[in-house]
Design a protein around this motif. Structure first.
Motif, short mmCIF file in Angstrom:
data_model
loop_
_atom_site.label_atom_id
_atom_site.label_comp_id
_atom_site.label_asym_id
_atom_site.label_seq_id
_atom_site.Cartn_x
_atom_site.Cartn_y
_atom_site.Cartn_z
N GLY A 44 0.80 -1.13 0.04
CA GLY A 44 0.07 -0.06 0.15
C GLY A 44 0.99 1.24 -0.27
N VAL A 72 -4.98 6.14 -6.12
CA VAL A 72 -4.81 5.31 -4.90
C VAL A 72 -3.57 6.09 -3.73
N TYR A 73 -2.75 6.53 -4.59
CA TYR A 73 -1.40 7.14 -4.03
C TYR A 73 -1.36 8.52 -3.78
#
Length: 123
Positions: A44, A72-73
């Motif tokens: 993650g 997502v990042y």
């Protein structure tokens, strides 16, 4: 706080990792951008990634571009840590999505200051 160090030089990874651990970070390492993306997929988002520019397989600029294309990042900070000193290169990295830019050689104090500027406080 977690950091990802991406550099094809094992010695440089060791130096940066040691500095970050002294600053209270849990650190993972990768030898090139593609390996860094694999780390992201496995573990993650990190609080910060410190990325070299010139690496085989996938360079630092390509890594930054790939990370910034994935929402997502979005909150992950990226610091380019490189020997590239030309203003055009610095601008290219910042435009690609790097949050900070550090030129080699550097000190632990420089890294700590840049991390603090990004609002990241290690444990």
């Amino acid at each position: 706080m977690r950091a990802l160090v991406i550099d094809d030089s094992r010695a440089m990874r060791n130096i940066i990792t040691s500095m970050l651990k002294d600053l209270g970070f849990e650190v993972h390492e990768a030898a090139h951008g593609s390996e860094g993306l694999n780390q992201l997929a496995t573990y993650g988002a990190y609080d910060i990634a410190l990325v070299d520019w010139n690496m085989p397989v996938m360079n630092g600029l390509e890594f930054i571009q790939a990370v910034r294309e994935n929402p997502v990042y979005e909150g992950m900070r990226i610091m380019m840590v490189t020997t590239e000193t030309e203003v055009a290169q610095i601008m290219k990295a910042l435009q690609a999505g790097a949050d900070e830019y550090v030129m080699k050689p550097f000190t632990k104090g420089t890294i700590a200051e840049k991390i603090e500027l990004l609002g990241i406080v290690a444990a």
